[in-house]
Enzyme design. Structure first.
Site, PDB file in Angstrom:
ATOM      1  N   LYS A  72       0.844  -1.203   0.000  1.00 13.17           N
ATOM      2  CA  LYS A  72       0.000   0.000   0.000  1.00 13.17           C
ATOM      3  C   LYS A  72       0.876   1.249   0.000  1.00 13.17           C
ATOM      4  O   LYS A  72       1.892   1.309   0.702  1.00 13.17           O
ATOM      5  CB  LYS A  72      -0.891  -0.036   1.246  1.00 13.17           C
ATOM      6  CG  LYS A  72      -1.987   1.013   1.311  1.00 13.17           C
ATOM      7  CD  LYS A  72      -2.840   0.806   2.557  1.00 13.17           C
ATOM      8  CE  LYS A  72      -4.022   1.759   2.629  1.00 13.17           C
ATOM      9  NZ  LYS A  72      -4.853   1.524   3.835  1.00 13.17           N
ATOM     10  N   SER A 147      -9.828   1.415   2.730  1.00 14.79           N
ATOM     11  CA  SER A 147      -8.942   2.228   1.927  1.00 14.79           C
ATOM     12  C   SER A 147      -7.872   1.430   1.184  1.00 14.79           C
ATOM     13  O   SER A 147      -7.284   1.942   0.230  1.00 14.79           O
ATOM     14  CB  SER A 147      -8.252   3.258   2.808  1.00 14.79           C
ATOM     15  OG  SER A 147      -7.394   2.628   3.742  1.00 14.79           O
ATOM     16  N   SER A 171     -10.145  -0.992   6.895  1.00 14.81           N
ATOM     17  CA  SER A 171      -9.509  -0.742   5.599  1.00 14.81           C
ATOM     18  C   SER A 171      -8.753  -1.916   4.991  1.00 14.81           C
ATOM     19  O   SER A 171      -8.318  -1.834   3.839  1.00 14.81           O
ATOM     20  CB  SER A 171      -8.564   0.454   5.703  1.00 14.81           C
ATOM     21  OG  SER A 171      -9.286   1.655   5.650  1.00 14.81           O
TER      22      SER A 171
END
Lengths: 497, 94
Positions: A72, A147, A171
């Site tokens: 990420k 996310s 997330s």
């Protein structure tokens, strides 16, 4: 081995194939690099030109054998763009690497690429990214969740063998559910937060997004541990082992009506109840449990997380890194010039650098912490957090694990919920209570459902356990995964050119 | 619930410039979110202690020994503007 055969291997299988000499780490890296570079889903913000670091001979002696990792964007990676999905960090290349990423690289998982995400991890659809939204590989007109949307979609689409995400209020788990893969949020403190661009420090936790439960265990095994660079990191009391359980005999599973009834879409509930039936066939006892304060988790979370964020994001001021916008030159008009100089540089930089949702959360957090409102919002939310922790303690005195749907709905159409913040926040309804309590929770795919508009989209099952129960949690998830027999291969077909 | 003036006050505290249009939408959106959050006002929480962190962190000490830190040129490398080995910013008096 042909490229399709390589992509069909789980990460754990790929490790075994390399170990047996039937596949080389370079072949594997190249197969995934080619797919990541041809990404049509906007999963990646950067793709590695090649496997860097230790020479192949050295890597073949590592436990992860060179199986590459998608990471990420918000994990700092030395010399590699790390923007946390934000324009305010445009061009930023950190001077150091996050501990979780460094540990995995040392264990033999080189960086494949950086993945798209909601800006500063604030969002549940990946639509708040400065890089644009990620598309769901099951249906490209829909969101992948967020996310960690890029990480989830990349793993689901077979553009990466496995990926790293972060979970503050859901997330990791929610995008895993919406993309039909496995996502694990470990116990708070199990994995170092050092080098993660912070959102809400008392909640942020790194974890794996993988094709199956075994891969999640293998990745987690090499992430956990105390780190002197993160004072809140703890040593895990157990070494993480690969799951082997085939039955759930004698395992007590609790279903809280507060998170598994009202507000959950009928299709999701059907798939959830089907999973409970499989669990019963495996020998589990299903009990009703109560989490009376869990429905208030969302309200508490949307005070606490923005409050922490408003403080954490104060560092983005145009001074040391990223974007800078100077205020207009002084005019001599006292009122107009009030917005000039150093403070004007701060306010203009933050105006241009932050997206709408990040501004909203900074405002919300600043408001909740401001004089006159602190007790009514922040103080109360912290007390609700205490009640939620106590609810879980009481429930775990009666059952081993708590089961809920991961998300109230399947993946929703792009743009559907961007007009009303609360309609987006409600996605975190089932995942936020575990975050507030700091307990581990995993999402595994448990079936497909439509959403009224038709379509067959993945549904996630969330299993939560007490602090540091990761090994038992992974075992239970593994047994259920086998019984459920979810097939995610459709999302891997044709996702890349 | 939260009006234009309050939005401007909070934005100032947060060092955030908002356009006129943003002020209006922010007032509307924050009010909407705060309406939902207000539900925690109904709970009886008087005797409940607050939780700021779920991990009990005890202060840990390490020997105070000199060790290498980020070299100055590396620290300055990412800065938008530098001068004389430091970060250059506009004058606060401007």
């Amino acid at each position: 081995m042909s490229a399709p055969e390589i992509i069909d291997l789980s990460a754990t299988q790929a490790v075994a194939e390399i170990e047996a000499g039937r596949l080389s780490a370079a072949e594997l890296f190249d197969a995934y690099r080619a797919r990541a570079a041809a990404d049509e889903l906007n999963c990646f913000t950067w793709v590695a030109p090649g496997a860097d670091g230790s020479p192949p001979a050295e890597r073949s002696a590592t436990p992860l054998r060179g199986v590459p990792l998608a990471v990420k964007d918000l994990f700092c990676t030395a010399g590699v763009p790390s923007q946390s999905g934000s324009r305010i960090l445009e061009g930023y290349r950190p001077p150091y690497t996050a501990s979780a990423v460094a540990r995995l690289a040392a264990a033999g998982a080189p960086l494949l690429g950086k993945t798209n995400q909601d800006e500063f991890a604030m969002g549940s659809s990946n639509e708040n990214s400065a890089f644009g939204p990620v598309l769901n590989p099951w249906d490209r007109t829909r969101v992948p969740g967020g996310s960690s949307g890029g990480s989830a979609a990349a793993v689901a689409a077979g553009l990466a063998p496995w990926a790293l995400g972060t979970d503050t209020g859901g997330s990791i788990r929610q995008p895993a559910a919406l993309c039909g893969i496995v996502g694990l949020k470990p116990t708070y403190g199990a994995v170092s937060r050092y080098g993660m661009i912070a959102f809400a420090s008392s909640l942020d936790q790194a974890g794996p997004l993988t094709r199956d439960v075994t891969d999640a265990a293998l990745l987690l095994r090499h992430m956990v541990g105390r780190d002197e660079c993160d004072a809140t990191s703890l040593g895990h009391p157990e070494e993480i082992t690969l799951p082997t359980a085939e039955s759930l005999a004698g395992v007590r599973l609790g279903v809280p009506e507060e998170l598994a009834g009202e507000g959950i879409d009928p299709g999701v509930l059907d798939a959830f109840r089907g999973a409970l039936e499989r669990a019963r066939e495996l020998g589990a006892e299903i009990h009703d449990v109560r989490l009376p304060h869990a429905p208030h988790g969302l309200s508490a979370y949307y005070v606490l997380a923005p409050a922490e964020a408003s403080s954490n994001l104060a560092r983005f001021d145009g001074v040391r890194y990223g974007l800078r916008r100077d205020a207009p030159a002084p005019t001599g008009d006292r009122e107009a010039d009030e917005d000039g100089g150093l403070v004007g540089m701060y306010t203009h930089t933050r105006h241009d650098g932050f997206g709408a949702e990040v501004k909203r959360r900074i405002m919300l957090g600043t408001y909740a912490l401001s004089a006159g409102y602190y007790d009514a919002y922040y103080g109360r939310a912290q007390r609700v957090r205490t009640k939620i922790v106590a609810d879980f303690d009481a429930a775990f005195a009666e059952v081993d694990f708590i089961l809920t749907p991961t998300s109230p709905t399947v993946a929703f159409p792009l743009g559907e919920r961007t007009g009303d913040p609360w309609s987006m926040y409600i996605n975190d309804f089932c995942t936020v209570p575990m975050s507030l309590a700091g307990i581990p929770a995993i999402s595994i795919p448990c079936g497909l459902a439509g959403d009224g508009g038709g379509g067959e989209l993945p549904v996630g099952l969330q299993i939560a356990g007490p602090v540091f129960s990761e090994n038992r949690l992974l075992d239970a998830a593994f047994a259920l995964e086998r019984a459920l027999g979810f097939d995610g291969s459709r999302a891997r077909g044709g996702a890349a050119a | 619930m939260i009006d234009r003036d309050e939005v401007l006050h909070v934005a100032r505290l947060a060092r955030l410039k908002l356009d006129d249009g943003e002020v209006e939408s922010m007032a509307r959106e924050l009010s909407g979110v705060l309406d939902h959050i207000a539900k925690i006002g109904e709970l009886s929480l008087d005797d409940v202690r607050p939780t700021s962190h779920v991990v009990e962190v005890v202060g840990r000490l390490r020997p105070d020994e000199p060790r290498p830190c980020l070299p100055r040129e590396v620290a300055l490398e990412q800065a938008p503007s530098v001068a004389d080995g430091g970060f250059l910013v506009p004058s606060p008096q401007a």
